[in-house]
Motif scaffolding. Structure first.
Motif, PDB file in Angstrom:
ATOM      1  N   THR A   1      13.601 -24.025   7.097  1.00 59.76           N
ATOM      2  CA  THR A   1      13.260 -22.960   6.156  1.00 59.76           C
ATOM      3  C   THR A   1      12.071 -23.396   5.307  1.00 59.76           C
ATOM      4  O   THR A   1      11.880 -24.588   5.048  1.00 59.76           O
ATOM      5  N   ILE A   2      11.273 -22.441   4.895  1.00 58.61           N
ATOM      6  CA  ILE A   2      10.175 -22.710   3.987  1.00 58.61           C
ATOM      7  C   ILE A   2      10.308 -21.781   2.790  1.00 58.61           C
ATOM      8  O   ILE A   2      10.972 -20.745   2.863  1.00 58.61           O
ATOM      9  N   ASP A   3       9.697 -22.156   1.701  1.00 61.65           N
ATOM     10  CA  ASP A   3       9.756 -21.336   0.496  1.00 61.65           C
ATOM     11  C   ASP A   3       8.913 -20.082   0.706  1.00 61.65           C
ATOM     12  O   ASP A   3       7.784 -20.169   1.193  1.00 61.65           O
ATOM     13  N   PRO A   4       9.422 -18.894   0.347  1.00 63.15           N
ATOM     14  CA  PRO A   4       8.620 -17.665   0.480  1.00 63.15           C
ATOM     15  C   PRO A   4       7.302 -17.736  -0.281  1.00 63.15           C
ATOM     16  O   PRO A   4       6.349 -17.026   0.067  1.00 63.15           O
ATOM     17  N   ALA A   5       7.235 -18.584  -1.295  1.00 62.37           N
ATOM     18  CA  ALA A   5       5.987 -18.724  -2.048  1.00 62.37           C
ATOM     19  C   ALA A   5       4.869 -19.308  -1.191  1.00 62.37           C
ATOM     20  O   ALA A   5       3.692 -19.247  -1.576  1.00 62.37           O
ATOM     21  N   TYR A   6       5.203 -19.860  -0.033  1.00 59.55           N
ATOM     22  CA  TYR A   6       4.182 -20.375   0.881  1.00 59.55           C
ATOM     23  C   TYR A   6       3.147 -19.313   1.211  1.00 59.55           C
ATOM     24  O   TYR A   6       1.949 -19.590   1.301  1.00 59.55           O
ATOM     25  N   PHE A   7       3.601 -18.074   1.382  1.00 63.67           N
ATOM     26  CA  PHE A   7       2.681 -17.009   1.768  1.00 63.67           C
ATOM     27  C   PHE A   7       1.663 -16.704   0.676  1.00 63.67           C
ATOM     28  O   PHE A   7       0.656 -16.047   0.931  1.00 63.67           O
TER      29      PHE A   7
END
Length: 351
Positions: A187-193
């Motif tokens: 999983t990655i943090d949605p803030a990555y986008f």
């Protein structure tokens, strides 16, 4: 059914998989996080990526028409991986043939819903399909290589008014198998986008893959990170950008610092801060090569095993001309980009 004597197309052999509705964490594949598969530039890259270690071979080639798939284009693959894993976990049957509306894709990856956003999404599909990859990763036999594109084919369905209604795409088997293996998804943090710089996005994925949730943190030598990035920017510029990131602390869930080791070589250290992501598919393997546990008193002489020089290292970016900002807006990013600060930035990995 195809007419007698005609072979069935790939599409006819696959079941149609509709994207899963719901709110769930984005997921990325560890191979794509750990190795250089994408251009970090906002201007079209034509120079191939040629990355080699004793155990891994990666060759990425771009088409003259579209250029190499970028790290922003990889958001589409994160969207696909996230929906495939969510469907599998819900007990649904999955397929390499996926269908979704452009709005569903754009919303998931944090983009807008304007006509320009639709055009950029289609440009991303063109680059994903036309970029070819040849790699030894996950091949069982010595010397075996797998060649593929990020998207085998894609198809647009339009409504009467001309607006795209849905998009169908066929994922390559190499990527599909990686997604459905728990150990290869994080999983990655949605803030990555929300990270707009190509180098920022690449480094976050490296940190997320290798740092995981190790409380003591990890470190890479800056020179080794430079080789792993396949960047066309000069090393001096690359190191400057990493130091600036350590000052700004842009990453959700991690703290960065640039520090010298006992021999005076610069290293990038990172450790988890407060995370907003959900549980990972698997814990990160602490025995991954080229990382160092920061709990030891001092870093060793060579914190990362040495890589052979690649063709990327000798490439000077001066010959690629001035920044093409209009091209950036149209082709290489989903978001508008402004004029970079006057730091003699090359056409590549700007903040």
């Amino acid at each position: 059914m195809p007419p007698p004597g005609r072979a069935r197309s790939e599409r006819e052999q696959l079941e149609l998989f509709h994207a899963v509705a719901g709110d769930f964490a984005p997921r990325d594949t560890q191979d794509l996080m750990a190795f250089p598969f994408f251009s970090l530039a906002k201007s079209p890259r034509m120079v191939p990526i040629d990355y080699r270690t004793p155990d891994v071979t990666i060759r990425v080639e771009a088409s003259a028409e579209h250029g190499m798939a970028t790290i922003w284009d990889a958001d589409v693959l994160i969207w696909a991986a996230s929906h495939l894993v969510a469907a599998r976990d819900a007990g649904r049957r999955t397929s390499r043939l996926m269908v979704a509306s452009p709005r569903e894709i754009l919303t998931f990856i944090g983009r807008g819903d304007s006509a320009r956003d639709y055009e950029r999404l289609e440009a991303a599909f063109d680059r994903l399909q036309s970029t070819t990859i040849k790699t030894s990763l996950r091949q069982t036999g010595k010397g075996q290589l797998h060649r593929f594109s990020w998207v085998n084919e894609w198809k647009r369905h339009t409504a009467r008014e001309g607006r795209t209604r849905v998009i169908e795409l066929i994922l390559p088997d190499w990527f599909y198998q990686a997604v459905l293996d728990d150990a290869l998804v994080l999983t990655i943090d949605p803030a990555y986008f929300g990270l707009t710089g190509g180098l920022e996005r690449w480094l976050y994925r490296i940190v997320r893959k290798h740092g995981g949730r190790q409380r003591a943190g990890w470190a890479f030598g800056l020179s080794h990170l430079y080789e792993k990035s396949a960047s066309l920017s000069p090393y001096r510029r690359f190191a400057f950008e990493l130091r600036e990131m350590a000052k700004r602390q842009p990453f959700p869930g991690y703290r960065l610092s640039v520090r010298p080791d006992r021999n005076g070589n610069d290293t990038l250290a990172f450790a988890p801060a407060k995370l907003s992501t959900g549980p990972c598919g698997q814990a990160v393997n602490s025995s991954v090569l080229s990382v160092v546990d920061l709990s030891v008193p001092s870093l060793p002489r060579h914190p990362c095993y040495h890589l052979r020089k690649t063709p990327n290292q000798g490439v000077e970016s001066n010959g690629y001309g001035a920044l093409n900002l209009e091209s950036n807006l149209k082709e290489s990013n989903f978001k508008d980009v402004g004029t970079p600060p006057d730091l003699r930035i090359t056409p590549g990995e700007g903040p």
